[in-house]
Design a protein around this motif. Structure first.
Motif, PDB file in Angstrom:
ATOM      1  N   VAL A 178       0.819  -1.210   0.000  1.00 42.84           N
ATOM      2  CA  VAL A 178       0.000   0.000   0.000  1.00 42.84           C
ATOM      3  C   VAL A 178       0.852   1.258   0.000  1.00 42.84           C
ATOM      4  O   VAL A 178       0.431   2.311  -0.470  1.00 42.84           O
ATOM      5  N   SER A 179       2.094   1.170   0.524  1.00 40.01           N
ATOM      6  CA  SER A 179       2.950   2.360   0.518  1.00 40.01           C
ATOM      7  C   SER A 179       4.410   1.975   0.670  1.00 40.01           C
ATOM      8  O   SER A 179       4.739   0.961   1.299  1.00 40.01           O
ATOM      9  N   VAL A 180       5.278   2.799   0.087  1.00 43.68           N
ATOM     10  CA  VAL A 180       6.726   2.688   0.242  1.00 43.68           C
ATOM     11  C   VAL A 180       7.247   4.084   0.532  1.00 43.68           C
ATOM     12  O   VAL A 180       7.072   5.004  -0.265  1.00 43.68           O
ATOM     13  N   THR A 181       7.874   4.250   1.708  1.00 46.63           N
ATOM     14  CA  THR A 181       8.337   5.570   2.118  1.00 46.63           C
ATOM     15  C   THR A 181       9.705   5.456   2.774  1.00 46.63           C
ATOM     16  O   THR A 181      10.196   4.354   3.035  1.00 46.63           O
ATOM     17  N   GLU A 182      10.300   6.603   3.057  1.00 44.15           N
ATOM     18  CA  GLU A 182      11.517   6.593   3.854  1.00 44.15           C
ATOM     19  C   GLU A 182      11.183   6.087   5.256  1.00 44.15           C
ATOM     20  O   GLU A 182      10.098   6.314   5.776  1.00 44.15           O
ATOM     21  N   GLY A 183      12.140   5.362   5.845  1.00 45.28           N
ATOM     22  CA  GLY A 183      11.909   4.762   7.152  1.00 45.28           C
ATOM     23  C   GLY A 183      12.102   5.747   8.285  1.00 45.28           C
ATOM     24  O   GLY A 183      12.411   6.930   8.060  1.00 45.28           O
ATOM     25  N   PRO A 184      11.944   5.253   9.499  1.00 45.78           N
ATOM     26  CA  PRO A 184      12.070   6.141  10.656  1.00 45.78           C
ATOM     27  C   PRO A 184      13.487   6.623  10.907  1.00 45.78           C
ATOM     28  O   PRO A 184      13.691   7.639  11.572  1.00 45.78           O
ATOM     29  N   GLY A 185      14.484   5.910  10.396  1.00 45.76           N
ATOM     30  CA  GLY A 185      15.871   6.306  10.600  1.00 45.76           C
ATOM     31  C   GLY A 185      16.564   6.576   9.283  1.00 45.76           C
ATOM     32  O   GLY A 185      16.005   6.349   8.205  1.00 45.76           O
ATOM     33  N   PRO A 186      17.811   7.086   9.341  1.00 44.48           N
ATOM     34  CA  PRO A 186      18.554   7.325   8.107  1.00 44.48           C
ATOM     35  C   PRO A 186      18.845   6.018   7.371  1.00 44.48           C
ATOM     36  O   PRO A 186      19.047   4.978   7.986  1.00 44.48           O
ATOM     37  N   HIS A 187      18.815   6.094   6.047  1.00 45.96           N
ATOM     38  CA  HIS A 187      19.098   4.936   5.188  1.00 45.96           C
ATOM     39  C   HIS A 187      18.115   3.796   5.442  1.00 45.96           C
ATOM     40  O   HIS A 187      18.475   2.623   5.347  1.00 45.96           O
ATOM     41  N   GLU A 188      16.875   4.147   5.765  1.00 48.23           N
ATOM     42  CA  GLU A 188      15.856   3.135   5.996  1.00 48.23           C
ATOM     43  C   GLU A 188      14.699   3.309   5.011  1.00 48.23           C
ATOM     44  O   GLU A 188      14.400   4.420   4.562  1.00 48.23           O
ATOM     45  N   VAL A 189      14.058   2.196   4.707  1.00 52.94           N
ATOM     46  CA  VAL A 189      12.893   2.184   3.825  1.00 52.94           C
ATOM     47  C   VAL A 189      11.784   1.425   4.536  1.00 52.94           C
ATOM     48  O   VAL A 189      12.011   0.335   5.083  1.00 52.94           O
ATOM     49  N   LYS A 190      10.580   2.018   4.545  1.00 50.66           N
ATOM     50  CA  LYS A 190       9.435   1.362   5.181  1.00 50.66           C
ATOM     51  C   LYS A 190       8.429   0.957   4.115  1.00 50.66           C
ATOM     52  O   LYS A 190       7.991   1.771   3.304  1.00 50.66           O
ATOM     53  N   VAL A 191       8.093  -0.333   4.113  1.00 53.75           N
ATOM     54  CA  VAL A 191       7.122  -0.879   3.163  1.00 53.75           C
ATOM     55  C   VAL A 191       5.933  -1.419   3.954  1.00 53.75           C
ATOM     56  O   VAL A 191       6.102  -2.246   4.854  1.00 53.75           O
TER      57      VAL A 191
END
Length: 551
Positions: A154-167
């Motif tokens: 449903v979404s792909v964004t930057e994660g909560p920390g640096p160099h992180e990805v949240k899916v």
């Protein structure tokens, strides 16, 4: 001269007897050596059977083994599977990747901050997002090979920390580790034009241990070399060369010392290669099946009774016996489309439609209105002859041609005329399989160790998108069972659902499942960490020579 047949399961000398048992699940033959004991440098030359023009492995024309071989050298592979198919994050790209929330399923990828593309951009969330939008949003402008899993995001964004990805997933997806591999750059992947045409005959951006030095379409040879911008462990090899060679030419090239590895998985090849000089034989067990696709979209095979008749008229065991003759490993008949014969979860569902029964085949054809004349010639209906076009690639080896001719004879006994048409290897997938320009076609699917990958082979086409379901045979029941299985985190429940789907796939007459392909490879003596990786992946930074290879 060194001849080593290190394969188990023969029960005696290699040619003394044949067994129907495959190698143990997850077994591999890699010539494993500590990286520190390998020489620095050297070239590995391999053969491929067709020239890969579409180098986007996620585009429908790029979903081939040849493309995979090249792309895994130069683009990010986020997880490396071990011999049993268990994925582990590759630390060159991923420091970690975890499910951080169950509902909705959320995965956070923590990227190696050193990872970057050849254009200088860091590997990051924009690349993940572009790949998801291209593959998983249902936009038919993107000619996608396999949307499974991506279409649950449903979404792909930057994660909560640096160099992180949240899916974040809309519904649970068990095999989430298979996604974003290979990963492509947003800078050359974000539009339909880039996705469909931007990777034809070129690799515009890379981020692997090797980079493309040349793609020579005249000689049909690809060369990759160490990428000086690579941030990970230094590859042992200087370069890898991929030469396009038809099967007989590849065998001779190996015997002449021109290439360093070649398949020995057929009777003819094994007989010629088991005594080759400066050579060793490796074997193992992989997800690798051989089948005959049935085109249910048009022509006589659009009738399920005719598909069932074709299934019944083919003696699958006789074909597997031909494939097994003279080999030191078993070639088991497959009764399941999803699990290999030696794989946990395997259940044989072939009894109803995979059992040879010529009388029943004839009865089904009579029922479908195809009548055979008294002289035993081909059947006819409404003035038309029951004639099927069996399309094979020019890269088909001797065994493939033998099997095709045996099927031609078997179907002939049922009153079905079969014409074998050999087409150019480079056109076979894009111009024949994907276009549905065949009645029968024999080929393999390989490395589908994540069960959900199967979905794209058996789900119904969506408009012009057939995915990997080249014969376009499917129904709502199969679609629903496969979707439920892919979204079930309980392994036992998922296995049961996959097996329910397999029963329905047999009933639909989707194809003629044949056998689990034997994994035998002749490799040059001294080549380490390369060969048969079981259900896993080759780590190309570790492939190398224990000494200067003989030429």
């Amino acid at each position: 001269m060194t001849v080593l047949v290190g394969c188990s399961g023969s029960g005696g000398p290699p040619d003394a007897q044949r067994t129907t048992a495959a190698e143990k699940y997850g077994s591999q033959g890699m010539g494993a050596e500590p990286v520190g004991q390998l020489r620095d440098g050297g070239t590995l030359t391999l053969g491929i059977s067709a020239w890969p023009t579409q180098l986007n492995a996620h585009q429908v024309d790029g979903a081939t083994d040849e493309v995979s071989q090249l792309v895994q050298l130069v683009e990010p592979v986020l997880f490396l599977r071990d011999a049993r198919g268990v994925p582990h994050p590759d630390p060159d790209y991923l420091l970690s990747a975890k499910v951080t929330r169950a509902a909705p399923q959320t995965v956070v990828y923590r990227l190696n901050p050193k990872a970057h593309w050849s254009d200088g951009r860091p590997v990051g969330a924009a690349d993940f997002a572009a790949q998801w939008r291209a593959i998983g949003r249902g936009d038919d402008r993107y000619r996608v090979a396999n949307p499974t899993g991506y279409d649950q995001i449903v979404s792909v964004t930057e994660g909560p920390g640096p160099h992180e990805v949240k899916v974040v997933f809309r519904t649970p997806y068990t095999d989430w580790q298979r996604l974003f591999t290979p990963l492509y750059p947003a800078s050359a992947f974000a539009t339909p034009a880039q996705f469909n045409k931007g990777w034809i005959g070129r690799v515009p951006v890379s981020a692997g241990p090797f980079k493309v030095e040349s793609l020579d379409s005249t000689t049909e040879t690809a060369t990759v070399v160490r990428d000086p911008g690579w941030w990970g462990a230094r590859p042992r090899l200087d370069r890898v060369v991929l030469r396009t060679l038809l099967p007989n030419a590849a065998l001779q090239a190996y015997r002449n010392g021109e290439i360093d590895a070649v398949s020995a998985g057929t009777t003819e090849d094994y007989a010629q290669l088991k005594g080759a000089e400066n050579s060793t034989m490796r074997c193992g067990s992989a997800w690798d099946e051989v089948h005959i696709a049935l085109n249910g979209a048009a022509g006589p095979l659009a009738d399920i009774d005719v598909r069932h008749a074709v299934q019944k008229a083919v003696d699958r065991q006789a074909l597997a016996d031909v494939a097994a003759k003279g080999l030191p490993v078993g070639v088991p008949l497959l009764g399941n489309h999803i699990f290999m014969a030696n794989q946990p979860g395997y259940v044989d569902h072939s009894a109803s439609w995979g059992t040879y029964d010529l009388a029943e085949a004839r009865r089904l054809l009579d029922q479908a209105g195809w009548r055979q004349p008294a002289d035993g010639g081909p059947r006819t209906k409404d003035g038309r002859t029951l004639r099927l076009r069996f399309v094979i690639s020019a890269a088909t080896n001797r065994l493939g041609l033998d099997l095709s001719q045996l099927v031609q004879s078997m179907l002939g006994r049922a009153g079905i005329k079969v014409d074998i048409a050999k087409v150019p290897a480079n056109d076979y997938v894009a111009k024949y399989l994907h276009q549905g320009d065949f009645d029968l076609a024999i080929f393999r699917f390989v490395d589908f160790t994540y069960p959900s990958e199967i979905t794209s082979i058996y789900e119904r086409p969506h408009g012009d998108q057939s995915f990997l379901n080249y014969g376009r045979v499917g129904d709502a029941t199969v679609d629903e069972l496969l979707r439920q299985a892919a979204g079930t985190l309980d392994t036992k429940r998922a296995t049961a659902l996959y097996n329910q789907a397999d029963t329905e796939i047999w009933r639909l007459g989707h194809d003629i499942e044949l056998y689990q392909r034997p994994q035998l490879m002749a490799v040059r003596e001294g080549l380490a960490n390369y060969g048969i990786p079981g259900l896993g992946d080759i780590d190309w930074t570790k492939v190398g020579w224990t000494r200067t290879p003989p030429k």
